[in-house]
Design an enzyme around this catalytic site. Structure first.
Site, PDB file in Angstrom:
ATOM      1  N   ASP A   1       0.522 -30.823 -27.642  1.00 36.87           N
ATOM      2  CA  ASP A   1      -0.760 -30.580 -28.323  1.00 36.87           C
ATOM      3  C   ASP A   1      -1.468 -29.354 -27.771  1.00 36.87           C
ATOM      4  O   ASP A   1      -2.620 -29.085 -28.116  1.00 36.87           O
ATOM      5  CB  ASP A   1      -1.656 -31.830 -28.313  1.00 36.87           C
ATOM      6  CG  ASP A   1      -2.111 -32.226 -26.921  1.00 36.87           C
ATOM      7  OD1 ASP A   1      -1.346 -32.011 -25.959  1.00 36.87           O
ATOM      8  OD2 ASP A   1      -3.228 -32.757 -26.788  1.00 36.87           O
TER       9      ASP A   1
ATOM     10  N   ASP B   1      -2.817 -28.372 -25.016  1.00 37.41           N
ATOM     11  CA  ASP B   1      -3.978 -28.271 -24.131  1.00 37.41           C
ATOM     12  C   ASP B   1      -3.565 -27.909 -22.709  1.00 37.41           C
ATOM     13  O   ASP B   1      -4.342 -27.349 -21.954  1.00 37.41           O
ATOM     14  CB  ASP B   1      -4.881 -29.522 -24.173  1.00 37.41           C
ATOM     15  CG  ASP B   1      -4.161 -30.810 -23.845  1.00 37.41           C
ATOM     16  OD1 ASP B   1      -2.929 -30.798 -23.682  1.00 37.41           O
ATOM     17  OD2 ASP B   1      -4.854 -31.844 -23.768  1.00 37.41           O
TER      18      ASP B   1
ATOM     19  N   ASP C   1       2.330 -28.034 -23.644  1.00 32.68           N
ATOM     20  CA  ASP C   1       2.729 -29.393 -23.996  1.00 32.68           C
ATOM     21  C   ASP C   1       2.538 -29.533 -25.519  1.00 32.68           C
ATOM     22  O   ASP C   1       2.070 -28.596 -26.178  1.00 32.68           O
ATOM     23  CB  ASP C   1       1.959 -30.432 -23.166  1.00 32.68           C
ATOM     24  CG  ASP C   1       0.515 -30.600 -23.554  1.00 32.68           C
ATOM     25  OD1 ASP C   1      -0.070 -29.641 -24.083  1.00 32.68           O
ATOM     26  OD2 ASP C   1      -0.042 -31.689 -23.346  1.00 32.68           O
TER      27      ASP C   1
ATOM     28  N   SER D   1       0.051 -36.223 -26.927  1.00 31.48           N
ATOM     29  CA  SER D   1       0.140 -35.208 -25.870  1.00 31.48           C
ATOM     30  C   SER D   1       1.579 -35.024 -25.370  1.00 31.48           C
ATOM     31  O   SER D   1       2.453 -34.714 -26.167  1.00 31.48           O
ATOM     32  CB  SER D   1      -0.825 -35.579 -24.748  1.00 31.48           C
ATOM     33  OG  SER D   1      -0.938 -34.513 -23.852  1.00 31.48           O
TER      34      SER D   1
HETATM   35 MG    MG Z   1      -1.803 -32.562 -23.960  1.00 31.76          MG
END
Ligand code: MG
Length: 460
Positions: free
Chosen positions: A248, A250, A246, A104
């Protein structure tokens, strides 16, 4: 501080070559396969695996996949995809579980393994604990050579994700707005899919850090100090809105048309305000999310249910109370019509739809929401000191008659017009201190009070 592999409800996280190695990936692949086989031994099982753009992603993916296949579980390789994309495909492909190789918002030297249920949602706490026990005890369900798992490849994630997001939007109306958007994808998993979505929505896209190299151009946590280039670019190009993801993809944070960083808490607040214009239904957010969402819910006559921090907890709370929308104040928007995990693409679509439907600039929409000042700080802290910090902080507020304590997730103290919380992170050896009040000075003072208690214990 001794560096440790972190194994929590959020998955596994560590630094490559030190705490997180292919051996760890192999063992967790085996543990997850064993965990799934214990639940359903009567059928051939299948797990979808995605990874973000970190250079260590292919290595860790290979290790985890080998672990799964050595225990007789088939693997669907989704390639380099976003976390919400991997979650969506786990569900759409009818897989028995999913895995995302990502750390992340942590810097490039880190990576992690996140485990998903067939719905795409992270494992609930008790299942995460069971998985950890299997890993710790090496109770792996290895199979003979004739029963090992097979691997297939699927490249549909981005297309399916864009389709699902567009299904909940008034695409023609957004296209009519011809929005100019600056997008900072931090050379992460959002690099390829996000401009495609925005172009489908008729946007002119100016992309910063758009190479999917995992070589993060700035500190990857989407907070103000890391997004100065985005703010500048929005002004320079005269854009309607700036988006930052960010690594990844999400989480989403937003810059308004004046170049102002309006804060990650506004992502959920604004998308909630838009959602409640068209539909009435209850909401869920974690205990560390701003009170803005409560004010928006009050105006609409709906309820906000609060959950402990952690995406799986928010989703569980949403399901329990039949919520139509929810998320986390860190820029995490969850719309179960797309996928029941935080999704920056859904957040972008809803915000653009909000602009199009109101024909108002983002600055006006943000200013219409009652203001709170939320002070967030974090301190390095060994996990074993966290309980003492929480106990001392609780004791410090015990004799205040106007204070209510909630210990469901760390400690949250609610005062009549403000609140503060302190909790240990699931993924890093840090504690987070949040304090929110109608004015910045009160928020700062409340956060400083909590922080002083923590610092005293850390020094001991
Ligand atoms: Mg993330």
């Amino acid at each position: 501080m001794q560096e440790q592999l972190i194994v929590s409800v959020s998955g596994v996280r560590g630094t490559i070559g030190r705490t997180l190695t292919p051996e760890v990936g192999l063992a967790f692949g085996r543990a997850f396969a064993t965990f799934l086989t214990r639940r359903q031994s009567d059928k051939r099982l299948r797990v979808a695996i995605g990874r973000d753009t970190r250079p260590s992603g292919t290595m860790m993916r290979g290790a985890v996949a080998a672990g799964l296949m050595s225990c007789g579980v088939d693997v669907v390789d989704l390639g380099m995809v976003t976390t919400p994309g991997a979650a969506l495909m786990t569900r759409l492909l009818g897989c028995d579980g999913g895995i995302v190789i990502t750390a992340s918002h942590n810097p490039t030297p880190y990576n992690g393994i996140k485990f998903l249920q067939p719905t795409g949602v992270a494992l609930p706490a008790e299942q995460a604990a069971e998985l950890k026990d299997i890993w710790r005890n090496h109770e792996f369900h290895l199979v003979a050579g004739d029963r090992i798992g097979r691997e297939t490849v699927n490249h549909e994630t981005n297309t399916r994700h864009i389709e699902k997001v567009c299904e909940i939007l008034d695409v023609e109306r957004i296209r009519g707005g011809a929005y100019k958007v600056v997008l900072d994808s931090i050379n992460g998993a959002g690099c390829e899919v996000t401009p495609k979505l925005l172009q489908k929505l008729g946007c002119e896209v100016i992309q910063l850090n758009g190479e999917p190299t995992g070589d993060f151009a700035h500190e990857p946590e989407p907070i103000e100090k890391n997004l100065l280039d985005l703010q500048e670019a929005v002004c320079l190009h005269g854009a309607h809105i700036g988006f930052a993801q960010d690594p990844d993809a999400d989480r989403l944070v937003v810059v308004d048309e004046t170049g102002r960083f309006i804060g990650e808490e506004y992502t959920l607040a604004l998308t909630t305000a838009f959602t409640l214009r068209g539909r009435k239904g209850d909401l869920a957010a974690n205990l560390a999310t701003s009170r803005m969402i409560d004010d928006i819910a009050d105006d609409a006559g709906v309820t906000v249910f609060r959950s402990p921090t952690g995406e799986a907890n928010v989703v569980e709370c949403m399901e329990k109370h039949n919520c139509i929308f929810g998320g986390e104040g860190n820029g995490g928007v969850i719309d179960p019509r797309v996928v029941s995990v935080r999704d920056s693409l859904t957040g972008m679509g809803l915000l653009l739809n909000y602009l199009a439907e109101t024909a108002q600039p983002l600055s006006e929409l943000a200013d219409a929401i009652p203001t709170y000042h939320l002070k967030k700080t974090k301190l390095p802290c060994p996990a074993e000191k966290v309980p003492t910090i929480l106990a001392k902080a609780q004791a410090a507020f015990a004799d205040r008659p106007d204070a209510t304590c909630n210990t469901e997730d760390g400690l949250r103290i609610d005062l009549p017009d403000s609140w503060a919380s302190i909790r240990g992170s699931n993924t890093e050896p840090i504690i987070r201190v949040f304090a929110e009040a109608p004015d910045a000075e009160r928020a700062r003072a409340l956060a400083a009070e909590m922080q002083a208690i923590a610092e005293e214990v850390i020094r001991e």
